[in-house]
Design an enzyme around this catalytic site. Structure first.
Site, short mmCIF file in Angstrom:
data_model
loop_
_atom_site.label_atom_id
_atom_site.label_comp_id
_atom_site.label_asym_id
_atom_site.label_seq_id
_atom_site.Cartn_x
_atom_site.Cartn_y
_atom_site.Cartn_z
N SER A 60 0.82 -1.21 0.00
CA SER A 60 0.00 0.00 0.00
C SER A 60 0.85 1.25 0.00
CB SER A 60 -0.86 0.04 1.26
OG SER A 60 -1.67 -1.09 1.32
N HIS A 75 -0.73 -2.47 -7.37
CA HIS A 75 -1.52 -2.11 -6.19
C HIS A 75 -3.01 -2.07 -6.51
CE1 HIS A 75 -2.75 1.03 -3.02
NE2 HIS A 75 -2.73 -0.17 -2.48
N GLU A 103 -2.65 0.55 -9.57
CA GLU A 103 -1.43 1.34 -9.76
C GLU A 103 -0.29 0.38 -10.10
OE1 GLU A 103 -2.18 5.04 -6.68
OE2 GLU A 103 -1.70 3.09 -5.82
N ASN A 110 -3.28 6.23 -2.11
CA ASN A 110 -3.14 6.16 -0.65
C ASN A 110 -2.52 7.42 -0.06
OD1 ASN A 110 -4.39 3.74 -0.36
ND2 ASN A 110 -2.52 2.52 -0.21
#
Ligand code: 3HC
Length: 373
Positions: free
Chosen positions: A119, A140, A152, A190
């Site tokens: 993450s 991701h 991602e 994130n």
């Protein structure tokens, strides 16, 4: 390169979700976890998710059976030997991921690509743990992985561009929307999302609004699918604390220090939905939070939104990600009805800047100031 067999290491909510994504797209999948109970939990996560789709009429029982038949589960890493790609979805602990990657390096055939679903941790540090850093990449996914359409793809200074291109092609074959980015703490989504979630808990800790007021505010006034406390519970508060620690180590900004309210819940074992309780108690089915204090909701909505829009403007200004990728990430990764730049467009950039300056002045937090023109 054609991908025929995909491995997934770690079968928690994210790992099991990633298994489902690949199996639904027709790939053979091997799911590996560190213990027999963890393997059983992974099987159960997959079967619950498929049963839900069957019950809703989104999938026939025969299709669900076919998907299940494409997946095999087990503990030993040797099961991954012939995988063309292995995705790691273990907890956000760098030494753990480094250990897993050195084991994967030994177990998986030399042509295999190794990906991390981290993450926020450094993909470069993880790649350095292997003898094939050019074939290590970040991939991701967002929770729930079968639902959120954004992925991602994170490359490092080691990355072989052919490997990156193959992963992008593979991601497209899953029906996902991809953004290619370089290795930075929190990547696109994130970095923005966790600061917003942390801000919400800082507001809660300061007693300026209740969790119900904040959650209702973001649902009702911005149309978010979940409010921040609900979302923290979905992601896992422990995971959020770990992501914030990584982001904070990079920015050194006080606003990125994990808020006390989150740290305390984690210390008490209240990690969110996965542990049965977090900000909310999940022992029974919950309705969406509501609150009738329109003034508090309006104020907290303004503050959370303006700080977040300011972060989006700053991220784009650094050249890390384009407006299009930021908008896609927030809409397709988190289910937001509008991307931040669409919101800025409708509010007018000058109004956003005035609101940023007002927020910075009222709170005394200079990080909320608008960027110099
Ligand atoms: N697995 C598979 N499918 C699921 C699911 C799960 N765990 N949870 C929900 N779904 C599916 C449902 O089956 C349903 O599918 P359908 O439309 O085909 O019938 C659809 O999602 C909507 O589900 P529900 O009607 O049951 O519930 P909601 O409408 O309340 O949606 C939600 C649930 C999809 C979780 C929605 O609230 C949402 O998008 N929330 C925001 C989640 C978010 O922000 N995720 C990103 C977090 S950040 C992250 O993951 C990165 C990490 O590194 C931290």
């Amino acid at each position: 390169m054609s991908f025929s067999q995909i491995g997934v290491v770690g079968l928690g909510i994210m790992g099991a979700g990633i298994v489902e994504v690949f199996a639904r797209a027709g790939y053979q999948v091997v799911g590996v976890a560190e213990s027999a109970p963890a393997v059983e939990a992974g099987k159960s996560n997959l079967s619950k998710s498929l049963s839900r789709a069957v019950a809703k009429g989104k999938l026939s029982q025969a299709e669900s059976d076919e998907i299940t038949a494409r997946v095999s589960f087990g503990e030993p890493f040797e099961l991954l030997a012939n995988c063309d790609l292995v995705i790691e979805a273990a907890p956000e602990i760098l030494p753990l991921k480094i250990e897993i990657f050195s084991k994967l390096d030994a177990a998986v055939k030399s042509s295999g690509i190794l990906a991390t679903n981290t993450s926020s941790l450094s993909v470069t540090d993880i790649a350095n743990a292997t003898s094939r850093p050019a074939q290590v990449i970040g991939m991701h996914f967002f929770n729930p992985a079968p639902v959120q359409k954004f992925v991602e793809v994170i490359s490092t200074a080691h990355s072989d561009q052919q490997v990156v291109a193959q992963i992008v092609e593979l991601g497209n074959s899953l029906g996902k929307h991809l953004a290619q980015i370089s290795d930075q703490p929190g990547f696109i989504v994130n970095k923005l999302l966790l600061r917003y979630l942390n801000h919400a808990v800082q507001v809660l800790d300061a007693g300026q609004a209740s969790k119900e007021q904040m959650d209702a505010a973001m649902r009702e006034l911005s149309g978010y699918p979940m409010g921040p406390c609900e979302l923290l519970d979905l992601i896992g508060i422990d995971t959020c604390v770990e992501i914030l620690k990584t982001i904070h180590a990079d920015t050194k900004l006080e606003i990125d220090e994990p808020a006390a309210g989150m740290v305390k819940l984690v210390a008490a074992g209240h990690k969110g939905r996965k542990s049965g309780a977090g900000f909310y108690d999940y022992s029974e089915k919950l309705d969406a939070p509501t609150d009738s204090n329109e003034n508090v909701k309006s104020q907290v909505h303004n503050d959370l939104l303006i700080a977040y829009l300011g972060d989006c403007i700053a991220m784009e200004a650094t050249g890390y990600a384009s407006k299009a990728d930021i908008d896609s990430g927030m809409k397709l990764g988190c289910g937001l009805p509008k991307g931040p730049f669409e919101v800025i467009e409708s509010m007018g950039i000058e109004n956003v800047r005035v609101a940023q300056a007002e927020l910075a002045q009222r709170t005394g937090i200079s990080a909320y100031q608008p960027l110099p023109l």
